[in-house]
Design a protein around this motif. Structure first.
Motif, PDB file in Angstrom:
ATOM      1  N   ALA A 167       0.836  -1.205   0.000  1.00 34.81           N
ATOM      2  CA  ALA A 167       0.000   0.000   0.000  1.00 34.81           C
ATOM      3  C   ALA A 167       0.868   1.251   0.000  1.00 34.81           C
ATOM      4  O   ALA A 167       0.586   2.220  -0.713  1.00 34.81           O
ATOM      5  CB  ALA A 167      -0.931  -0.009   1.207  1.00 34.81           C
ATOM      6  N   VAL A 168       1.931   1.232   0.799  1.00 29.81           N
ATOM      7  CA  VAL A 168       2.851   2.370   0.846  1.00 29.81           C
ATOM      8  C   VAL A 168       3.562   2.536  -0.495  1.00 29.81           C
ATOM      9  O   VAL A 168       3.710   3.649  -1.012  1.00 29.81           O
ATOM     10  CB  VAL A 168       3.860   2.192   1.992  1.00 29.81           C
ATOM     11  N   ASP A 169       4.002   1.420  -1.079  1.00 34.67           N
ATOM     12  CA  ASP A 169       4.673   1.493  -2.387  1.00 34.67           C
ATOM     13  C   ASP A 169       3.735   2.035  -3.461  1.00 34.67           C
ATOM     14  O   ASP A 169       4.162   2.758  -4.369  1.00 34.67           O
ATOM     15  CB  ASP A 169       5.184   0.110  -2.794  1.00 34.67           C
ATOM     16  N   LEU A 170       2.471   1.680  -3.364  1.00 35.07           N
ATOM     17  CA  LEU A 170       1.489   2.186  -4.315  1.00 35.07           C
ATOM     18  C   LEU A 170       1.374   3.706  -4.206  1.00 35.07           C
ATOM     19  O   LEU A 170       1.313   4.414  -5.217  1.00 35.07           O
ATOM     20  CB  LEU A 170       0.137   1.532  -4.063  1.00 35.07           C
ATOM     21  N   ALA A 171       1.363   4.202  -2.981  1.00 35.58           N
ATOM     22  CA  ALA A 171       1.302   5.647  -2.774  1.00 35.58           C
ATOM     23  C   ALA A 171       2.555   6.331  -3.310  1.00 35.58           C
ATOM     24  O   ALA A 171       2.481   7.400  -3.933  1.00 35.58           O
ATOM     25  CB  ALA A 171       1.128   5.949  -1.285  1.00 35.58           C
ATOM     26  N   ILE A 172       3.714   5.703  -3.094  1.00 35.72           N
ATOM     27  CA  ILE A 172       4.973   6.271  -3.586  1.00 35.72           C
ATOM     28  C   ILE A 172       4.978   6.344  -5.105  1.00 35.72           C
ATOM     29  O   ILE A 172       5.484   7.307  -5.708  1.00 35.72           O
ATOM     30  CB  ILE A 172       6.169   5.449  -3.065  1.00 35.72           C
ATOM     31  N   ASP A 173       4.411   5.324  -5.758  1.00 39.11           N
ATOM     32  CA  ASP A 173       4.343   5.327  -7.224  1.00 39.11           C
ATOM     33  C   ASP A 173       3.598   6.545  -7.741  1.00 39.11           C
ATOM     34  O   ASP A 173       3.855   7.029  -8.851  1.00 39.11           O
ATOM     35  CB  ASP A 173       3.655   4.056  -7.728  1.00 39.11           C
ATOM     36  N   VAL A 174       2.658   7.039  -6.942  1.00 40.10           N
ATOM     37  CA  VAL A 174       1.850   8.182  -7.375  1.00 40.10           C
ATOM     38  C   VAL A 174       2.518   9.507  -7.014  1.00 40.10           C
ATOM     39  O   VAL A 174       2.654  10.401  -7.861  1.00 40.10           O
ATOM     40  CB  VAL A 174       0.440   8.124  -6.755  1.00 40.10           C
ATOM     41  N   VAL A 175       2.965   9.671  -5.766  1.00 35.06           N
ATOM     42  CA  VAL A 175       3.508  10.964  -5.320  1.00 35.06           C
ATOM     43  C   VAL A 175       5.014  11.065  -5.497  1.00 35.06           C
ATOM     44  O   VAL A 175       5.565  12.168  -5.547  1.00 35.06           O
ATOM     45  CB  VAL A 175       3.149  11.237  -3.842  1.00 35.06           C
ATOM     46  N   GLY A 176       5.682   9.927  -5.575  1.00 39.51           N
ATOM     47  CA  GLY A 176       7.122   9.930  -5.798  1.00 39.51           C
ATOM     48  C   GLY A 176       7.961  10.111  -4.539  1.00 39.51           C
ATOM     49  O   GLY A 176       8.978   9.456  -4.361  1.00 39.51           O
ATOM     50  N   ASP A 177       7.561  10.992  -3.647  1.00 42.32           N
ATOM     51  CA  ASP A 177       8.363  11.295  -2.461  1.00 42.32           C
ATOM     52  C   ASP A 177       7.434  11.518  -1.270  1.00 42.32           C
ATOM     53  O   ASP A 177       6.521  12.348  -1.331  1.00 42.32           O
ATOM     54  CB  ASP A 177       9.195  12.555  -2.724  1.00 42.32           C
ATOM     55  N   LEU A 178       7.686  10.782  -0.202  1.00 42.06           N
ATOM     56  CA  LEU A 178       6.829  10.895   0.980  1.00 42.06           C
ATOM     57  C   LEU A 178       7.301  11.953   1.967  1.00 42.06           C
ATOM     58  O   LEU A 178       6.582  12.290   2.912  1.00 42.06           O
ATOM     59  CB  LEU A 178       6.751   9.546   1.710  1.00 42.06           C
ATOM     60  N   THR A 179       8.508  12.462   1.785  1.00 36.09           N
ATOM     61  CA  THR A 179       9.078  13.361   2.790  1.00 36.09           C
ATOM     62  C   THR A 179       8.268  14.633   2.969  1.00 36.09           C
ATOM     63  O   THR A 179       8.276  15.231   4.054  1.00 36.09           O
ATOM     64  CB  THR A 179      10.524  13.727   2.426  1.00 36.09           C
ATOM     65  N   LYS A 180       7.582  15.066   1.918  1.00 37.81           N
ATOM     66  CA  LYS A 180       6.805  16.293   2.012  1.00 37.81           C
ATOM     67  C   LYS A 180       5.299  16.030   2.012  1.00 37.81           C
ATOM     68  O   LYS A 180       4.513  16.975   1.925  1.00 37.81           O
ATOM     69  CB  LYS A 180       7.163  17.219   0.850  1.00 37.81           C
ATOM     70  N   SER A 181       4.933  14.781   2.130  1.00 36.74           N
ATOM     71  CA  SER A 181       3.513  14.418   2.067  1.00 36.74           C
ATOM     72  C   SER A 181       2.885  14.433   3.453  1.00 36.74           C
ATOM     73  O   SER A 181       3.492  14.006   4.438  1.00 36.74           O
ATOM     74  CB  SER A 181       3.341  13.027   1.448  1.00 36.74           C
TER      75      SER A 181
END
Length: 435
Positions: A167-181
């Protein structure tokens, strides 16, 4: 009498069907109690996870038993019930399927570790409801051992992904970077905790947690330096969230179409990603039709988990060999169970007679010391074992062969065991589970 599993999983039914057959613990207990009143059903274990619901049964009359179960399913699912969604495996195929499930070979994510604890919980719950006996106590303990052995002797769980990490990888595929999410996690159970851990490991800095029980949300948030949000305020937090990952145990949608439409104008055009890994689903599927919103459910994770598919396939072959070996060992063990009730009855009768004779002897020898009594007791035990050795060996050798019934009847007749052993044998004298 026959061993049967009736079930559906992520391969045979989409999430909108699986969620209708998802059983909470309370609901599972109610179903098991209802099954207990069916004279045709001797044993049962109900396994319900986000990706499968399976009912394992020992049925006296398979045709009548399956008719009853399917009628029950129609009652539970209404118009959504379709036989094509279900598979029905019997005998050795049922055992093989259970061993593959326990080994996570049949999971959406091969190698995931949660299924083994889910099988344990399902088995122990059924046992506490009085729905397991000799066969299922043997079978499910063996399945749990097989699952552990596969994880120990293969690398199938090496670098394993899970539903939460996918699920986390799926989100990363969309936003690219979680550091600012800005991330909101709904739910505070085991799945939510795993999800939060993966989010932090992948660079997330800001995590908000909301749960119906605020103290549980606070407890989870504290583990990851996050912030707990009261449950009645999570949609307000959703206004500023980039990603929402949901995994609650709610039996209904917690995020509705209208609720999302109400917050969209307040988001200043910022896109919203929702990853719903709950079964039953937490998010109304109509939310996915809203402009600026991307919605994924658990069935959308399959593409994410293919990254290690080739590696896992080679390890799965090793696991299959282990399963074959374990099935052979189980068949050998069950072979002796056919004679076991008569052997137990014979041993109990001989021990009863031994104790009776000892009691009379000790009454006539009141001056014996405790040590002398123990010596005589041990001596009579050894005599009993020697007397029983030949008939016990003969019964073991006859178990599972064409001579089985003849030997059983002969032993019962010679030693005057009641009703040819049926009071002790019960249903265990009909071990045609492998047919």
């Amino acid at each position: 009498m026959q061993l049967i599993v009736l079930g559906l999983n992520h391969k045979t039914a989409p999430v909108e069907i699986r969620e209708r057959f998802n059983f909470s613990q309370d609901r599972t207990v109610r179903v098991l109690r209802r099954l207990r009143n069916n004279d045709n059903l001797n044993e049962a274990v109900l396994l319900s996870t986000c990706n499968r619901t399976e009912l394992y049964m020992v049925l006296e009359d398979p045709a009548a038993g399956l008719h009853f179960i399917r009628t029950l399913l129609r009652h539970l699912a209404g118009e959504q019930y379709k036989p094509d969604y279900f598979y029905n495996l019997t005998g050795i195929n049922c055992v093989r399927h259970l061993f593959k499930v326990a080994s996570s070979l049949d999971s959406l994510i091969i190698g995931e570790g949660q299924i083994l604890s889910q099988i344990k919980n399902a088995y122990h719950l059924s046992r506490s409801c009085g729905m397991t006996d000799t066969l299922f106590n043997t079978l499910f303990n063996r399945a749990i051992a097989v699952g552990k052995r596969v994880r120990t002797e293969t690398k199938i769980a090496y670098s394993s992904v899970s539903v939460s990490s996918a699920a986390v990888d799926l989100a990363i595929d969309v936003v690219g970077d979680l550091t600012k999410s800005n991330i909101l996690v709904l739910g505070a159970g085991r799945m939510s905790e795993l999800t939060a851990r993966h989010l932090i490991d992948k660079g997330a800095k800001t995590i908000f947690v909301s749960n119906r029980n605020l103290s549980h949300a606070q407890e989870l948030a504290e583990k990851f330096n996050g912030t707990a949000i009261p449950y009645n305020e999570f949609m307000h937090q959703a206004i500023t969230s980039d990603i929402i990952i949901t995994s609650t145990g709610a039996p209904h949608y917690v995020i509705t179409e209208q609720g999302v439409r109400d917050i969209i104008p307040k988001r200043s055009g910022k896109p919203l990603i929702l990853v719903d890994i709950a079964v039953p689903r937490d998010v109304d599927p109509l939310v996915g039709d809203i402009e600026g919103v991307t919605l994924y459910n658990i069935d959308d994770l399959e593409g994410v988990v293919d990254m290690n598919k080739n590696f896992r396939s080679s390890e799965a072959k090793v696991a299959e060999a282990i399963i074959d070996e374990e099935i052979t060992a189980l068949k050998e063990r069950l072979r002796y169970l056919t004679m076991r009730p008569v052997m137990v009855q014979l041993h109990e009768k001989m021990n009863f007679l031994r104790q009776k004779v000892l009691k009379r002897a000790f009454a006539k020898l009141p001056n014996l010391t405790d040590k002398e009594r123990r010596i005589i007791d041990i001596m009579t035990q050894r005599l009993e074992h020697k007397f029983l050795r030949e008939p016990m060996t003969a019964m073991n050798s006859a178990a599972g062969t064409a001579d089985e019934e003849r030997y059983r009847d002969m032993i019962c007749e010679l030693f005057l065991l009641n009703d040819s052993g049926e009071d002790y044998i019960g249903d265990e004298n009909k071990f045609d589970y492998w047919d």
